[in-house]
Write an enzyme that holds these catalytic residues in place. Structure first.
Site, PDB file in Angstrom:
ATOM      1  N   SER A 139      47.085  49.440  51.074  1.00  0.00           N
ATOM      2  CA  SER A 139      48.046  49.919  50.064  1.00  0.00           C
ATOM      3  C   SER A 139      48.548  51.302  50.455  1.00  0.00           C
ATOM      4  O   SER A 139      47.823  52.076  51.094  1.00  0.00           O
ATOM      5  CB  SER A 139      47.370  50.015  48.694  1.00  0.00           C
ATOM      6  OG  SER A 139      48.218  50.674  47.760  1.00  0.00           O
ATOM      7  N   TYR A 152      40.453  53.148  43.625  1.00  0.00           N
ATOM      8  CA  TYR A 152      41.333  52.183  44.298  1.00  0.00           C
ATOM      9  C   TYR A 152      41.826  52.760  45.630  1.00  0.00           C
ATOM     10  O   TYR A 152      41.781  52.094  46.671  1.00  0.00           O
ATOM     11  CB  TYR A 152      42.517  51.850  43.382  1.00  0.00           C
ATOM     12  CG  TYR A 152      43.513  50.880  43.965  1.00  0.00           C
ATOM     13  CD1 TYR A 152      43.225  49.518  44.039  1.00  0.00           C
ATOM     14  CD2 TYR A 152      44.747  51.311  44.448  1.00  0.00           C
ATOM     15  CE1 TYR A 152      44.143  48.616  44.576  1.00  0.00           C
ATOM     16  CE2 TYR A 152      45.668  50.421  44.984  1.00  0.00           C
ATOM     17  CZ  TYR A 152      45.365  49.075  45.046  1.00  0.00           C
ATOM     18  OH  TYR A 152      46.267  48.192  45.573  1.00  0.00           O
TER      19      TYR A 152
END
Ligand code: NAD
Length: 262
Positions: A139, A152
């Site tokens: 990501s 995350y």
């Protein structure tokens, strides 16, 4: 694009979003796709629209031992694996002060631990077939330091770091390992944030040079590149696919003195 005839490709989180789009593109390239995820009905809905004898193998990757167990069950139903798309992942939007230890463990279990153990479990099969391609979905969160997403971001930075390390370990065996770092992609992963943080999506869109969300296909086409022989000399790389979010200024006109632009 074709070129994956007689190849077997495993896609985790194939029931929707980026994983579903990746399963479709790999099938269109000729691969037999093994679809895995938690919800059998959703996996079968996708599998029913594929053409190369797809196989559904359900798994909950949050559980201890899940990656190793899934690899064993996959190798019971196919002769070997050539392509692995480690796509399954969960978001975790929390301020550092409010995140719990259970939440940290959960997001690392799915996004990091199972990704690694599944890769290890399938690597020997790839080696015996002369090599393969592992494609990890990380990501931009691992690249740019997002707010309220520390755990995350940590998982996705770990994915990119493991990508480089595995490329080193398995390069001599012909296994290429690369990652794709998506930006803002319109999938179910954004549902909660879209509803609970008004204006978030509009604000993020404004930061994207191409001024639009991405779609699953925007990522799947890059999965196709990494799965194919076109990327035969690429390994250990992270390709940011974000329309110009993490590394590009979204401002077309720099805020500098006009005479500097002449
Ligand atoms: P999504 O929520 O639509 O899909 C996630 C997939 O992972 C689903 O198939 C889900 O069932 C599966 N999954 C989740 N938890 C699982 C578990 N415990 N066991 C097995 N499978 C599980 O989201 P998406 O946007 O398609 O996300 C795919 C990947 O892309 C994720 O790794 C995500 O972190 C990453 N990503 C997405 C975006 C985005 O903007 N959508 C941006 C950057 C990175």
């Amino acid at each position: 694009m074709n070129g994956l005839e007689a190849k077997v490709a495993v896609v985790t989180g194939a029931s929707r979003g980026i994983g579903e789009a990746s399963a479709r593109v790999l099938d269109a390239m000729g691969a037999q796709v093994v679809l895995t995820g938690r919800t059998v009905d959703d996996l079968e809905r996708v599998a029913n629209e594929l053409g190369n004898n797809p196989i559904v193998v359900p798994a909950d990757l949050a559980k201890p031992g899940a990656g190793t167990d899934l690899a064993e069950r996959i190798l019971e139903v196919v002769e070997g694996v050539d392509v692995l798309v480690n796509n399954a992942g969960i978001p975790m939007r929390r301020l550092p002060e409010s995140i719990t230890e259970e939440e940290i463990d959960l997001v690392f279990a799915v996004n990091v631990r199972s990704l690694l153990t599944l890769s290890i479990g399938l690597a020997s099969s790839m080696k015996s077939r002369g090599g393969g391609s592992i494609i990890n979905v990380s990501s931009v969160a691992g690249v740019r330091g997002p707010g309220a997403r520390v755990a995350y971001a940590g998982t996705k930075g770990a994915v990119d770091a493991m990508t480089r390390a595995l490329a080193s370990d398995w390069g001599p065996d012909g296994i290429r390992v690369n990652s794709i770092a998506p930006g803002l992609i319109a999938t179910a992963i954004w549902e909660e944030s879209r509803n609970t943080i008004p204006g978030l999506i509009e604000d993020m869109e404004g930061q994207i040079a191409l001024k639009r969300w991405g779609f699953g296909d925007d990522i799947a086409d890059v999965v196709a590149f990494f799965a194919s022989d076109s990327s035969r000399y690429v390994t250990g790389e992270t390709l940011v696919v974000d329309g110009g979010l993490a590394r590009v200024s979204a401002s077309a006109t720099p805020q500098v003195l006009p005479e500097l632009l002449e």
